[in-house]
Scaffold this active site. Structure first.
Site, PDB file in Angstrom:
ATOM      1  N   GLU A 254      20.745 -37.964   1.389  1.00  0.00           N
ATOM      2  CA  GLU A 254      21.890 -37.780   0.476  1.00  0.00           C
ATOM      3  C   GLU A 254      21.511 -36.898  -0.706  1.00  0.00           C
ATOM      4  O   GLU A 254      22.329 -36.100  -1.181  1.00  0.00           O
ATOM      5  CB  GLU A 254      22.407 -39.131  -0.009  1.00  0.00           C
TER       6      GLU A 254
ATOM      7  N   ASN B  88      28.366 -38.166  -2.603  1.00  0.00           N
ATOM      8  CA  ASN B  88      29.177 -37.816  -3.764  1.00  0.00           C
ATOM      9  C   ASN B  88      28.259 -37.421  -4.923  1.00  0.00           C
ATOM     10  O   ASN B  88      27.415 -38.204  -5.341  1.00  0.00           O
ATOM     11  CB  ASN B  88      30.029 -39.014  -4.195  1.00  0.00           C
TER      12      ASN B  88
END
Length: 860
Positions: A307, A276
């Protein structure tokens, strides 16, 4: 629900019709702490979506999975929720050119790690929330258009219990009891995020001054539950984060685009982590409560960097649909290791990649469900299952091959152009290939056809012909083979290494040639005339993705002295090749276990050693002939015990061997040693039996009925935490009792009361290799239950149960026939469910073949 499984065709039609200008999402999470009358089930979610329709008068739908909808308004017109909402979709009729949809819903808190997950810490009663959406669970929290190519900016506001902090993708402020967050850049639904609760939060900052003098300031944050705060090494998390940001800024030439960079380590998480933007979420097991080896720190750094790479590959530029999931996952997997080696203290991360990560890919690529890296994803259930070893590890391996093929600078320049041309947009395979063709000057279409659009793994074997005196190579060729089911032969850029034994007794490389392998047989002309080798490694330095085989001379060298190879990557590649041979029934399981016990103690790389332990255990459990299992188990127990004593006191190798010994322990003397180490009556110099190691010892003792409910309750009292509860649940389910197995089965299969983490723990305890007879009655129950269970549970829980409870330990032709009978009788079952059963069937068939190989070897 009928409309829950969105298809690619539906998504394509909706994307052609609609474009989204923005979302305002208001969540009221004050119910999360409960009112004392049982667990709260729902929270209020009000969503306003502004969107355009290029065919006024047309119809479409929005996505929402919620227990109830209070009101729906489209362009100021109130719609009847009972008529337009069916449980997963909101019907939208007679759309205008410009539209505003307002949905007021009661959304459900989750206990499965999907949507808005709610966790109550047993240690202090505190409540923690976080969201997890990939691939399509944002619709469990707010109404939206749930597909990756309908990007939009988001503004979140959240009401939370007093004293809580709330985080989202953008920077937030609390005013008048409401947390309001800065509008995001245009992003996809599945990477929006909310984290809320009394989290322990640590801050830092990152500064970058670019060559043109511009300055980038990124606020950094890291958080975990209060109960884990004493173990939280946030300084190391921030160190790797800053190293990664420097590395990607150096190589991508595109400043980090999402403002702040928070990292939340959250409980009961289904994944490793999720990218995210501005608020990355991780499973809290990356916070280490006890002593772990450097392999664990390296793995955490790899995930942090994986990530972070997604901020560009996936978040800034996103695939149109899940067919091209590899456009983010393969790149992030490659970049995680690339950055780990290039920016952090983990300079040997490519060794771990070659040995551990690629093992995942090799297994997945030989299953009947294997697929091209660019997959055919018909719907969301397909998408969920394609977060697999092909999309991640094979894709990353192929990108490593691509770097060897086009050159590192051409590859990185292609990435830079890709970001600048497609920022905040969506792409397909062709968009990437076109920039790589520009930067490399190579035609990428043939490479893409071979590597991205076909499935299966090739095997490369050296053929060595010596001159008449036998002292030099007359010809060295590389033979390429493919499976019958996937006959594609690919172009491979490889390094061929020649090794020989030195007078000092080590095995060293003395010649290396890079070459292109094309077709079934490639002669490596440059090696003609070289001195005769003791070992030929046809994928030296791990440039390509293949199964490596050996000629007879090389295999004899490994049998005699694998531990004498001085180069750790070469050694790791040999171990990986031998494991693939064991899985392919070309090397008996007993011989592989013997090699691990003979040479494992000399393995310098701790990550490789821990992988060897896992492989040796799998060989003993699944690939050893039934009549030799007891002998193999005893050899493992004795061998790991001796290595535990021989390892350097206090070293991570000692810890790894101690854990391996605990898993292998199978006789009273071993149980007595574990018990004595637990109560402190015996100590091993340097071995600290901390809380995590205590649970590892206790699990083995529980499996063999040395400890029971009373001792496990006492240990939970000593470690009354969420982690301790998971350990206790697993140990309880591991006990050798028919009543225990019946209870564990009922808790997982007949009830949905357990959270995802406790389902996982119960399944892990249920099936034990030493308890085959005890769990045999559950094989027919499994086949009777799975279709019902798949229909009733969320896809994540369904996957966990179908995979975890398959009767793989009932490894007999009868179980294989029962599996085939289920597949034959359930041809119309959900394709995703059939895929899981087919994969388990293939593992079982492979095990039976390997057992036959092991039995034949023991007969000679």
């Amino acid at each position: 629900m009928p409309g829950e499984n969105l298809s690619r065709d539906e998504a394509r039609e909706r994307a052609a019709l609609l474009s989204v200008d923005g979302y305002d999402v208001s969540l009221d999470l004050r119910s999360a702490v409960g009112d004392g009358n049982g667990e709260p089930r729902t929270f209020r979610s009000v969503t306003t979506i502004r969107f355009r329709c290029n065919e006024p008068g047309a119809s479409s739908f929005a996505d929402l999975i919620a227990p109830g909808v209070t009101s729906v308004s489209l362009n100021g017109r109130d719609l009847d929720p009972g008529e337009v909402f069916d449980g997963s979709r909101i019907a939208l009729e007679d759309l205008a050119a410009e539209n505003e949809l307002v949905v007021d819903a009661q959304c459900a808190y989750s206990r499965t790690g999907e949507g808005m997950h709610r966790f109550v810490d047993p240690e202090d009663g505190e409540v923690y929330l976080y969201t997890q959406y990939e691939p399509a669970d944002a619709r469990r929290v707010f109404a939206n258009f749930e597909q990756p190519d309908l990007k939009a900016p988001y503004r979140f506001e959240v009401r939370a219990p007093e004293g809580w902090t709330v985080w989202s993708n953008g920077a937030g402020e609390l005013a008048d009891g409401v947390w309001r967050f800065a509008e995001t850049k245009p992003i996809s639904t599945y990477i929006t995020c909310v984290v809320a609760g009394p989290y322990h939060y640590v801050t830092d900052s990152y500064t970058r001054v670019f060559e043109d003098g511009t300055r980038l300031e990124i606020p950094l944050g890291a958080m975990c539950r209060k109960g884990l705060a004493p173990h939280f090494d946030a300084d190391d998390v921030f160190l790797v984060t800053k190293q990664g940001l420097d590395f990607f800024h150096d190589h991508f030439d595109y400043p980090y685009p999402f403002g702040k960079y928070d990292q939340a380590f959250v409980p009961e998480y289904n994944l490793g982590a999720m990218e995210n933007p501005g608020l990355v979420t991780f499973r809290e097991e990356y916070i280490f409560r006890g002593k772990v080896t450097q392999a664990s720190y390296e793995a955490r750094a790899n995930v942090i960097l994986h990530e972070m790479a997604h901020m560009w590959f996936g978040d800034l530029v996103t695939m149109v649909w899940w067919d091209d999931l590899w456009l983010k996952e393969s790149f992030a997997d490659f970049m995680g290791t690339f950055a780990n080696v290039g920016a952090t203290r983990f300079e040997n991360a490519w060794i771990t990649f070659a040995n551990r990560r690629k093992a995942w890919a090799y297994r997945a690529d030989q299953l009947p469900s294997t697929h091209p890296i660019t997959a055919d994803i018909r719907d969301l259930q397909d998408a969920k299952l394609n977060f697999d070893g092909i999309t991640y590890a094979k894709g990353a391996s192929v990108l490593k091959q691509l770097v060897a093929y086009v050159g590192e600078e051409a590859f990185l320049e292609g990435a830079r152009r890709y970001f600048k041309r497609n920022a905040y947009g969506n792409t397909r395979l062709g968009d990437l290939l076109s920039v790589l063709a520009e930067t490399s000057g190579r035609d990428m279409s043939a490479w893409a056809r071979s590597w991205l659009q076909t499935a299966g793994v090739n095997a490369l074997t050296p053929q060595v012909l010596l001159d008449t005196e036998g002292g030099r190579i007359a010809e060295l060729a590389v033979v390429q083979e493919a499976a019958e089911s996937h006959p594609e032969l690919r172009p491979h850029r490889i390094a061929v290494g020649l090794y020989r034994r030195t007078p000092e007794g080590t095995v060293e490389r003395y010649a290396r040639v890079e070459t292109d392998v094309v077709g079934p047989r490639t002669v490596v002309a440059e090696l003609a005339g070289a001195q005769a080798p003791d070992l030929v490694l046809v994928n030296d330095d791990d440039l390509t993705y293949c199964k490596t085989r050996f000629d007879e001379t090389s295999l004899a060298t490994l049998r005699r002295g694998l531990g004498d190879i001085t180069d750790p990557l070469a050694r790791a590649l040999c171990w990986s090749a031998l494991w693939n041979m064991t899985r392919d029934a070309l090397l008996p399981a007993g011989e592989f276990i013997g090699l691990v016990l003979k040479f494992g103690g000399r393995e310098s790389d701790i990550g490789v050693l821990q992988m060897l332990h896992a492989w040796a255990e799998a060989a003993a459990v699944h690939y050893t002939a039934p009549e030799r299992r007891e002998e193999a188990g005893r050899a493992l127990a004795q061998g790991t015990s001796l290595q535990m004593y021989d390892a350097e006191p206090g070293s991570e190798h000692q810890l790894a061997w101690a854990r391996a010994f605990a898993r292998a322990a199978d006789v009273p003397a071993a149980f007595e040693l574990l018990t004595s180490l637990l109560d402190g009556t015996v100590t091993l110099p340097g071995l600290e039996v901390d809380q995590e190691l205590r649970w590892a010892f206790l699990e083995s003792l529980a499996v063999h009925d040395v400890v029971g409910e009373k001792e496990l309750a006492a240990e939970l009292a000593r470690d009354d935490t969420a982690s301790g509860k998971r350990h206790q649940v697993r140990c309880l389910a591991a006990r050798p009792s028919a009543a225990v197995k019946a209870q564990a089965w009922a808790q997982v299969v007949e009830s949905d009361a357990l959270s995802n983490a406790l389902v996982e723990a119960t399944i892990a305890g249920f099936a034990q290799p030493s308890q085959r007879e005890l769990t045999a009655p559950y094989a027919p129950k499994y086949f009777a239950a799975i279709e019902r269970l798949w229909g009733e549970r969320s896809i994540q829980i369904g996957m966990d149960v179908v995979r975890g409870l398959f009767p793989s330990l009932q490894d007999s032709p009868e179980t294989l026939r029962a599996t085939d009978a289920w597949l034959e009788a359930h041809r119309d079952a959900a394709p995703a469910l059939r895929r899981l059963v087919l994969e388990a069937r293939d593992d079982l068939a492979r095990a039976l073949t390997a057992q036959a190989c092991d039995a034949a070897a023991s007969d000679h």
